[in-house]
Motif scaffolding. Sequence first.
Motif, PDB file in Angstrom:
ATOM      1  N   ASP A  40       0.738  -1.211   0.103  1.00  0.00           N
ATOM      2  CA  ASP A  40      -0.021   0.033  -0.021  1.00  0.00           C
ATOM      3  C   ASP A  40       0.918   1.281  -0.050  1.00  0.00           C
ATOM      4  OD1 ASP A  40      -2.588  -1.461   0.824  1.00  0.00           O
ATOM      5  OD2 ASP A  40      -1.239  -2.196   2.426  1.00  0.00           O
ATOM      6  N   ILE A  41       1.773   1.190   0.793  1.00  0.00           N
ATOM      7  CA  ILE A  41       2.729   2.249   0.919  1.00  0.00           C
ATOM      8  C   ILE A  41       3.530   2.856  -0.015  1.00  0.00           C
ATOM      9  CG2 ILE A  41       4.532   3.222   2.548  1.00  0.00           C
ATOM     10  CD1 ILE A  41       3.444   1.908   4.871  1.00  0.00           C
ATOM     11  N   TRP A  42       4.240   1.870  -0.656  1.00  0.00           N
ATOM     12  CA  TRP A  42       5.203   2.330  -1.723  1.00  0.00           C
ATOM     13  C   TRP A  42       4.635   2.911  -2.807  1.00  0.00           C
ATOM     14  CZ3 TRP A  42       9.514   3.947  -2.089  1.00  0.00           C
ATOM     15  CH2 TRP A  42      10.065   4.383  -3.468  1.00  0.00           C
ATOM     16  N   GLY A 101      10.451  -0.385   1.860  1.00  0.00           N
ATOM     17  CA  GLY A 101       9.486  -0.369   2.446  1.00  0.00           C
ATOM     18  C   GLY A 101       9.895  -1.460   3.597  1.00  0.00           C
ATOM     19  N   PRO A 102       8.984  -1.734   4.276  1.00  0.00           N
ATOM     20  CA  PRO A 102       9.369  -2.452   5.587  1.00  0.00           C
ATOM     21  C   PRO A 102       9.624  -4.103   5.098  1.00  0.00           C
ATOM     22  CG  PRO A 102       7.302  -2.181   5.819  1.00  0.00           C
ATOM     23  CD  PRO A 102       7.672  -1.286   4.564  1.00  0.00           C
ATOM     24  N   LEU A 103      10.335  -4.839   6.055  1.00  0.00           N
ATOM     25  CA  LEU A 103      10.555  -6.264   5.630  1.00  0.00           C
ATOM     26  C   LEU A 103      10.113  -7.150   6.689  1.00  0.00           C
ATOM     27  CD1 LEU A 103      13.652  -6.130   3.184  1.00  0.00           C
ATOM     28  CD2 LEU A 103      11.462  -6.721   2.402  1.00  0.00           C
ATOM     29  N   GLY A 374       2.820   8.807  16.240  1.00  0.00           N
ATOM     30  CA  GLY A 374       2.938   7.395  15.957  1.00  0.00           C
ATOM     31  C   GLY A 374       3.502   6.897  14.841  1.00  0.00           C
ATOM     32  N   LEU A 375       3.439   5.676  14.714  1.00  0.00           N
ATOM     33  CA  LEU A 375       4.524   4.990  13.618  1.00  0.00           C
ATOM     34  C   LEU A 375       4.358   5.536  12.299  1.00  0.00           C
ATOM     35  CD1 LEU A 375       5.294   1.628  15.298  1.00  0.00           C
ATOM     36  CD2 LEU A 375       7.045   3.303  14.943  1.00  0.00           C
ATOM     37  N   GLY A 376       2.909   5.993  11.940  1.00  0.00           N
ATOM     38  CA  GLY A 376       2.671   6.868  10.681  1.00  0.00           C
ATOM     39  C   GLY A 376       3.604   7.968  10.281  1.00  0.00           C
ATOM     40  N   PHE A 390      16.993   4.589   2.295  1.00  0.00           N
ATOM     41  CA  PHE A 390      15.853   5.364   3.255  1.00  0.00           C
ATOM     42  C   PHE A 390      14.808   4.323   3.555  1.00  0.00           C
ATOM     43  CE2 PHE A 390      18.818   8.001   1.300  1.00  0.00           C
ATOM     44  CZ  PHE A 390      18.874   9.263   2.262  1.00  0.00           C
ATOM     45  N   GLU A 391      14.396   4.362   4.926  1.00  0.00           N
ATOM     46  CA  GLU A 391      13.280   3.359   5.130  1.00  0.00           C
ATOM     47  C   GLU A 391      12.570   3.998   6.411  1.00  0.00           C
ATOM     48  OE1 GLU A 391      14.126  -0.310   6.831  1.00  0.00           O
ATOM     49  OE2 GLU A 391      15.904   0.306   7.689  1.00  0.00           O
ATOM     50  N   ALA A 392      11.401   3.705   6.691  1.00  0.00           N
ATOM     51  CA  ALA A 392      10.608   4.134   7.839  1.00  0.00           C
ATOM     52  C   ALA A 392      10.973   3.425   9.249  1.00  0.00           C
ATOM     53  CB  ALA A 392       9.265   4.072   7.666  1.00  0.00           C
ATOM     54  N   THR A 393      10.615   3.834  10.439  1.00  0.00           N
ATOM     55  CA  THR A 393      10.874   3.427  11.483  1.00  0.00           C
ATOM     56  C   THR A 393      10.075   2.252  11.847  1.00  0.00           C
ATOM     57  OG1 THR A 393      11.582   5.251  12.625  1.00  0.00           O
ATOM     58  CG2 THR A 393      10.765   3.774  14.365  1.00  0.00           C
ATOM     59  N   HIS A 394       8.786   2.081  11.222  1.00  0.00           N
ATOM     60  CA  HIS A 394       7.806   1.051  11.627  1.00  0.00           C
ATOM     61  C   HIS A 394       8.365  -0.187  10.596  1.00  0.00           C
ATOM     62  CE1 HIS A 394       5.772   1.646   7.745  1.00  0.00           C
ATOM     63  NE2 HIS A 394       5.951   2.817   7.908  1.00  0.00           N
ATOM     64  N   GLY A 395       7.366  -1.233  11.077  1.00  0.00           N
ATOM     65  CA  GLY A 395       7.605  -2.488  10.325  1.00  0.00           C
ATOM     66  C   GLY A 395       6.345  -2.765   9.225  1.00  0.00           C
ATOM     67  N   THR A 396       6.032  -4.156   8.979  1.00  0.00           N
ATOM     68  CA  THR A 396       5.258  -4.255   7.841  1.00  0.00           C
ATOM     69  C   THR A 396       3.489  -4.330   8.281  1.00  0.00           C
ATOM     70  OG1 THR A 396       5.339  -6.807   8.731  1.00  0.00           O
ATOM     71  CG2 THR A 396       6.817  -6.012   6.986  1.00  0.00           C
ATOM     72  N   ALA A 397       3.402  -4.071   9.635  1.00  0.00           N
ATOM     73  CA  ALA A 397       1.915  -3.769  10.217  1.00  0.00           C
ATOM     74  C   ALA A 397       1.089  -4.931   9.477  1.00  0.00           C
ATOM     75  CB  ALA A 397       1.406  -2.434  10.110  1.00  0.00           C
ATOM     76  N   PRO A 398       1.367  -6.258   9.507  1.00  0.00           N
ATOM     77  CA  PRO A 398       0.502  -7.158   8.784  1.00  0.00           C
ATOM     78  C   PRO A 398      -0.876  -6.851   8.618  1.00  0.00           C
ATOM     79  CG  PRO A 398       1.833  -8.210  10.414  1.00  0.00           C
ATOM     80  CD  PRO A 398       2.224  -6.805  10.646  1.00  0.00           C
ATOM     81  N   LYS A 399      -1.324  -6.791   9.825  1.00  0.00           N
ATOM     82  CA  LYS A 399      -3.039  -6.906   9.938  1.00  0.00           C
ATOM     83  C   LYS A 399      -3.597  -5.889   8.998  1.00  0.00           C
ATOM     84  CE  LYS A 399      -3.521  -4.146  14.115  1.00  0.00           C
ATOM     85  NZ  LYS A 399      -3.922  -4.106  15.576  1.00  0.00           N
ATOM     86  N   HIS A 400      -2.861  -4.684   8.636  1.00  0.00           N
ATOM     87  CA  HIS A 400      -3.433  -3.591   7.672  1.00  0.00           C
ATOM     88  C   HIS A 400      -2.951  -3.875   6.151  1.00  0.00           C
ATOM     89  CE1 HIS A 400      -4.515  -1.402  11.384  1.00  0.00           C
ATOM     90  NE2 HIS A 400      -3.104  -1.736  11.781  1.00  0.00           N
ATOM     91  N   ILE A 406      -3.391   2.177   5.749  1.00  0.00           N
ATOM     92  CA  ILE A 406      -2.151   2.466   6.401  1.00  0.00           C
ATOM     93  C   ILE A 406      -1.752   3.777   6.218  1.00  0.00           C
ATOM     94  CG2 ILE A 406      -0.265   1.557   5.008  1.00  0.00           C
ATOM     95  CD1 ILE A 406      -0.614   0.703   8.837  1.00  0.00           C
ATOM     96  N   ASN A 407      -0.960   4.537   7.028  1.00  0.00           N
ATOM     97  CA  ASN A 407      -0.516   5.544   6.984  1.00  0.00           C
ATOM     98  C   ASN A 407       0.966   5.560   6.239  1.00  0.00           C
ATOM     99  OD1 ASN A 407       0.497   8.322   7.152  1.00  0.00           O
ATOM    100  ND2 ASN A 407       0.166   8.537   9.257  1.00  0.00           N
ATOM    101  N   PRO A 408       0.925   6.148   4.927  1.00  0.00           N
ATOM    102  CA  PRO A 408       2.076   6.313   4.059  1.00  0.00           C
ATOM    103  C   PRO A 408       3.076   7.331   4.542  1.00  0.00           C
ATOM    104  CG  PRO A 408       0.769   7.158   2.788  1.00  0.00           C
ATOM    105  CD  PRO A 408      -0.058   6.753   4.265  1.00  0.00           C
TER     106      PRO A 408
END
Length: 473
Positions: A40-42, A101-103, A374-376, A390-400, A406-408
């Motif tokens: 979603d985010i990318w 993105g997160p892995l 928040g992590l978003g 470059f990458e965000a602090t958060h992870g893959t937030a799988p449930k979303h 999700i907040n990109p």
Amino acid sequence: MYEKITPPAAGAKITFKNGEPIVPDNPIIPFIRGDGTGIDIWPATQKVLDAAVAKAYKGQRKISWFKVYAGDEACDLYGTYQYLPQDTLTAIEEYGVAIKGPLTTPVGGGIRSLNVALRQIFDLYACVRPCRYYAGTPSPHKNPEKLDVIVYRENTEDIYLGIEWRQGSEIGDRLIKLLNEELIPATPEHGKKRIPLDSGIGIKPISKTGSQRLVRRAIKHALLLPKNKQQVTLVHKGNIMKYTEGAFRDWGYELATSEFRQETVTEQESWILSNKEKNPNISLEENARQIEPGFDNLTPDKKAQVVKEVETVLNTIWASHGDGKWKEKVLVNDRIADSIFQQIQTRPDEYSILATMNLNGDYLSDAAAAIVGGLGMGPGANIGDSSAIFEATHGTAPKHAGLDRINPGSVILSGVMMLEFMGWQEAADLVKKGLSDAIANSQVTYDLARLLEPPVEPLKCSEFADAIIQHFG
Ligand SMILES: NC(=O)C1=CN([C@@H]2O[C@H](COP(=O)(O)OP(=O)(O)OC[C@H]3O[C@@H](n4cnc5c(N)ncnc54)[C@H](OP(=O)(O)O)[C@@H]3O)[C@@H](O)[C@H]2O)C=CC1
Ligand SMILES: O=C(O)CCC(=O)C(=O)O
Ligand SMILES: [Mg+2]
């Protein structure tokens, strides 16, 4: 050269000289979409970054994106267990600057972190995570705008080196036996301590080189900040882990007061200098009493040591730092890790750059992001001397994942950091303006919408990207 991917036909490489990127107008930038919510985010991120570059440079500059694979997507293309294919490593090596993105990393067994592996493979030793407030963002904190810190996290060592032995493994048991029967008894300070036989074992290496290159980068960054933010706080748990975390603190101060002697002042030095400024005739002993709590109860040897420290500071830096000149320097102080978690909440405006080891920085960057929304809202960069990812602090937030909800924001702001790193400030500013104005208009994704009072109807992930672009102006 590549097995399954082809670089874009148009575009040129970013190269590095003395640690600084040299950026062509049409750089080829590899990107990893990421697992989970990466899907979603990318696309949202790419759309915002492309729109900002197009608007800022009217076609004179353009990013040529190069899709490379890691995580689940890589296994689909390259085969089972091919989580981090050679193609991806070759592309990042060749093009120097990448964004991801997160892995996913499984807990317990399974593969070790691909995110950590990328940082280690490319020696991206500084993980830089700014946590600042965008007006209108709902926060559980009363004064989130007071927090404006940058976590500078050592990114290659500490327990993240991943040298561990499972409980009951042959080598783990041998190591415990060696420690219990030879190495610990041979170290008098360890007395009769013994490791429980049914332990898993992990190794926590903290090197002088690794610590000092991180602190060096943090101080260089502090020198570029406005005067009131020129501060580096060394975060550690050195009271408990004396030779790892305590050494990190000592090496940090050593670097600051050797390589950056003219540009820095330590907190203790600032007290000594200011005592003398307030009272030019103050004796060395009285000065020592004022900087050392419990001075009068110290042993004579300890007292003499503190007095000597005062004398050395006055002899060596009074001319360059005295008479208030120290107020123009980068202040280097230190705080114990558990304390800094409460300090960023109770006295957020007293901090600026927080230089940490790997684990402390991992914890602290999530906590600081929570205060500002928040992590978003938590971007990041992994920087080395010849590449950056470059990458965000958060992870893959799988449930979303896959729900377009999700907040990109964090990956978009990581893209802003990338544009700034490339010197494309005009495009970076457009994205920051768009994001700020969207949030200020309560055009936000679910995570922020649910916290707003009254709550607002959330935008989808893709709609938030469109709102940011509309607010470029
Ligand atoms: N650099 C990387 O790639 C990283 C990877 N990971 C990996 O990610 C996986 C999942 O980790 P997990 O512990 O769930 O942590 P995550 O950071 O993925 O998610 C935890 C919670 O944080 C909130 N959150 C995360 N990202 C966003 C966002 N973009 N917008 C809004 N809210 C967000 C969500 O909370 P809520 O549901 O309450 O809204 C989410 O459920 C693990 O495999 C872990 O190892 C973890 C960190 C970094
Ligand atoms: O690699 C992972 O799975 C987690 C990494 C992490 O939490 C981080 O870098 O902040
Ligand atoms: Mg983390």
